[in-house]
Scaffold this active site. Structure first.
Site, mmCIF file in Angstrom:
data_model
loop_
_atom_site.group_PDB
_atom_site.id
_atom_site.type_symbol
_atom_site.label_atom_id
_atom_site.label_comp_id
_atom_site.label_asym_id
_atom_site.label_seq_id
_atom_site.Cartn_x
_atom_site.Cartn_y
_atom_site.Cartn_z
ATOM 1 N N HIS A 101 -33.411 -10.091 6.553
ATOM 2 C CA HIS A 101 -34.466 -10.946 7.085
ATOM 3 C C HIS A 101 -33.887 -12.084 7.939
ATOM 4 C CE1 HIS A 101 -38.908 -12.161 6.269
ATOM 5 N NE2 HIS A 101 -38.534 -12.514 7.495
ATOM 6 N N GLU B 156 -38.595 -8.915 -1.367
ATOM 7 C CA GLU B 156 -37.388 -9.626 -0.948
ATOM 8 C C GLU B 156 -37.044 -10.704 -1.967
ATOM 9 O OE1 GLU B 156 -37.894 -11.093 3.031
ATOM 10 O OE2 GLU B 156 -38.173 -9.093 3.883
#
Length: 530
Positions: free
Chosen positions: A280, A262
Site C-alpha cells: 500500500h 491490511e
C-alpha cells in the site's frame, strides 16, 4: 501565557507544514504513537496534526477539552474516530487530493513492472541467476489498456500510458462519452473492456456495488494474456478469484498495492512470480506527504479563523447562517439518492432551494448536494472544494436556483438532473419540525412523505392490486424488515411509485426479483450509510 491558538504536531511532518501554518500559532510537538504522551499533550490544544501512527479516538477527543480541529495529513481517516469528533463539535479535515499524482504513478509503475517481469527478474539476478529467457516480457505499445473507473486518478493513468502508445478504453457509467472522447478514451461496457484489454487497471471507490467487481465471472471473460493492476482499494479485485485465474493460466500477471485485509503479509497471490506486490505505497512519496502537510495546515488556519474549510469531512466551517446549517446533510443525502435513482451522471444538474431559507446565502447547499452526488461515484474523498471539479471533469452543467415561494413546506431542497438521453430525474426533501427531521417529499412528479433512513428503495411500476403484498413477501423471505412505505400514483391503474425504508440493505439480487415479479420499470436501492 500565550494567547495564540495552540497547534500540536503529533508526528513528523515536512518543514513546509510549519511554514504553511505561519506565525499566528503556538506550535507544540509530541510523539502521537506514545499513548500516554498523546493524552497528556492534547488536553489544552486547539488543533492537532497527525499522519497514520496517531490514534485520535473517542478517548483522545474526550481528553482534549479545547480541541477544535483534527487534521490528517493524508487521505485515509482510519485512525480518527470521526463520529466521536463530530459529536464533540471537533472538525476533521484531511488532504483528499494530495496523493492523486503519486497514486497514478504507482499504478503506471506496477503496470510496467508486470509487463516486463521486473520484480522476479530482479530477485533472480540478486540470487545469482541469469535468466533472460525466462523473464521475457511484452511491449506496451499498441496494446489496449482498460481503465476501470475514469476518475481523477484513472484519467492521469490514461494520459500517462497513452504516451507509451497504448490504446486506452475505459468503463465508467458516470462519465459522459463526449468527455471521455475529449481525452482520447473510448468508453465501453465492462464486459467489452474485459474482453478487449491487454492490461486492466482499477480506479474505483470501494462500495457494495464495486466490491468483488473483478471476480470469478469477470476473470473468465478476459484474454489469457491480460495483466491486471489494482492500486485503488482492496477487495475490488477478488483475490481468491485472481489466484485461481493465475494458477489456471487465465491471467498472465498482476500488480497489487492494496488488499482486502491490511496489513497483508501472507496471501496465495504472493506465491506467483508474475505478481508484483507492494505494501500500500500509493501515497508514499516525499512530494505527496509535503502536499498533504501543506493542505491540512491551510485547513487548520481557516478553521481556527472561523472560515469555510473546503476539506472538512464532518463539521462544516465558515460563516454559514444558522438557518442554513441544518439543511447541509439533507442536501448531501438528496444528492446521493439522486445518483442512485439516475444510475449515471447527469448532463445538467439543478439544485433548487425554495422557502424562507433563501433569504440567506445558500450556495453551500449546492456544494453539499454536489458532494452527495459524487460521494458514491469517485474513488477520491469528495469535499466542498473538489465536488465542482468532479462535475466539471465530467462535463456536467450545474445551476443553483432559489425562490422564496414554497407552497407546501417551509423550505424545500430539490436535486434535479437531465440525463444524456433527455430523461429527467429529481428528488426533493425538507426538514420537519423543531428537530429538523429529514424527509423525502417528492420523487419526480410523485409526492411522498417519507423520513430519510440509511436503507431505502424506490420502484416504479404500473398500478395494480397485490404489489405491496408481493414486495413485503419477498423482503420477508430474506429477513429484510420494512420500516416505512408509501405508494404514490397519478391515477388508478397508471404509473405508480413505491418508496420504502428498511432496517437493512436489500441485496441486489432480491431487488431484481422484486422488480421482475411486479413488472417494475425501474428499481433502485439507496444506501446512505458511510
Amino acid at each position: 501565557m500565550s494567547q495564540k491558538p495552540v497547534v500540536l504536531i503529533a508526528e513528523e511532518l515536512s518543514p513546509a507544514t510549519v511554514d504553511a501554518l505561519g506565525p499566528d500559532f503556538e506550535i507544540r510537538h509530541c510523539n502521537g504513537a506514545d499513548r500516554a504522551e498523546l493524552l497528556s499533550a492534547i488536553t489544552d490544544v486547539d488543533a492537532i496534526l497527525i499522519r497514520s501512527a496517531t490514534k485520535v479516538d473517542a478517548e483522545a477527543v474526550a481528553a482534549a477539552g479545547k480541541l477544535r480541529v483534527v487534521a490528517r495529513a493524508g487521505v485515509g481517516l482510519d485512525n480518527v474516530d470521526v463520529a466521536a469528533a463530530t459529536k464533540a463539535g471537533v472538525m476533521v479535515v484531511n488532504a483528499p487530493t494530495s496523493n492523486i499524482v503519486t497514486a497514478a504513478e504507482l499504478a503506471c509503475g506496477l503496470l510496467i513492472a508486470t509487463a516486463r517481469n521486473i520484480a522476479p527478474a530482479n530477485s533472480a539476478l540478486k540470487n545469482g541467476e541469469w535468466k533472460r529467457n525466462k523473464y521475457t516480457g511484452v511491449e506496451l505499445s499498441e496494446k489496449t489498456l482498460g481503465v476501470v473507473g475514469l476518475g481523477r486518478i484513472g484519467v492521469l493513468v490514461a494520459q500517462r500510458m497513452s504516451a507509451f502508445g497504448m490504446n486506452v478504453v475505459a468503463y465508467d457509467p458516470y462519465v459522459q462519452p463526449a468527455r471521455a472522447a475529449q481525452m482520447g478514451v473510448k468508453l465501453l461496457t465492462l464486459d467489452e473492456l474485459l474482453e478487449q484489454s491487454d492490461f486492466i487497471t482499477v480506479h474505483l471507490p470501494k462500495t457494495p456495488e464495486t466490491l468483488g467487481l473483478i471476480g470469478d465471472e469477470a476473470l473468465h471473460k478476459v484474454k489469457p494474456s491480460v495483466r491486471i493492476v489494482n492500486a485503488a482499494r482492496g477487495g475490488i479485485v477478488d483475490e481468491e478469484a485472481l489466484a485461481s485465474a493465475l494458477k489456471e493460466g487465465r491471467v498472465a500477471g498482476a500488480g497489487l498495492d492494496v488488499y482486502a485485509k491490511e496489513p497483508c503479509t501472507d496471501s496465495p497471490l504472493f506465491q506467483f512470480d508474475n505478481v508484483v506486490a507492494t505494501p500500500h505505497l500509493g501515497a508514499s512519496t516525499d512530494e505527496a506527504q509535503e502536499k498533504a502537510g501543506i493542505a491540512v495546515a491551510k485547513s487548520v488556519r481557516l478553521a481556527l479563523a472561523g472560515e469555510l474549510v473546503p476539506d472538512a469531512v464532518n463539521v462544516q466551517g465558515g460563516v454559514i447562517a444558522e438557518d442554513v446549517k441544518p439543511a447541509l446533510p439533507l442536501a448531501e443525502k438528496l444528492g446521493r439518492i439522486f445518483t442512485s435513482l439516475a444510475g449515471e451522471v447527469a448532463a445538467r444538474l439543478d439544485v433548487e432551494v425554495c422557502g424562507e431559507v433563501t433569504q440567506h446565502d445558500v450556495k453551500i447547499l449546492e456544494l453539499s448536494a454536489l458532494k452527495g452526488v459524487f460521494e458514491d461515484i469517485v474513488d477520491e474523498t469528495v469535499s466542498y472544494v473538489n465536488a465542482p471539479l468532479f462535475a466539471q471533469e465530467r462535463g456536467v452543467e450545474v445551476r443553483l436556483t432559489t425562490s422564496s415561494e414554497s407552497p407546501n413546506h417551509r423550505n424545500v431542497v430539490t436535486v434535479r438532473g437531465t440525463l444524456a438521453d433527455g430523461t429527467e430525474v429529481s428528488v426533493s426533501g425538507t426538514l420537519a419540525g423543531p428537530k429538523h427531521v429529514q424527509k423525502v417529499v417528492a420523487v419526480g412528479e410523485e409526492d411522498v412523505d417519507l423520513v430519510l433512513a440509511d436503507h431505502m428503495a424506490f420502484l416504479r411500476y404500473t398500478d395494480r392490486p397485490g404489489v405491496v403484498g408481493t414486495i413485503g413477501r419477498i423482503l420477508g423471505e430474506v429477513g429484510v424488515n420494512i420500516a416505512g412505505m408509501q405508494v404514490a400514483r397519478a391515477a388508478a391503474g397508471g404509473d405508480a411509485l413505491v418508496a420504502l425504508t428498511v432496517d437493512s440493505s436489500i441485496p441486489a439480487g432480491v431487488l431484481t426479483d422484486i422488480a421482475g415479479e411486479i413488472g417494475a420499470t425501474s428499481a433502485r436501492a439507496v444506501d446512505l450509510t458511510d
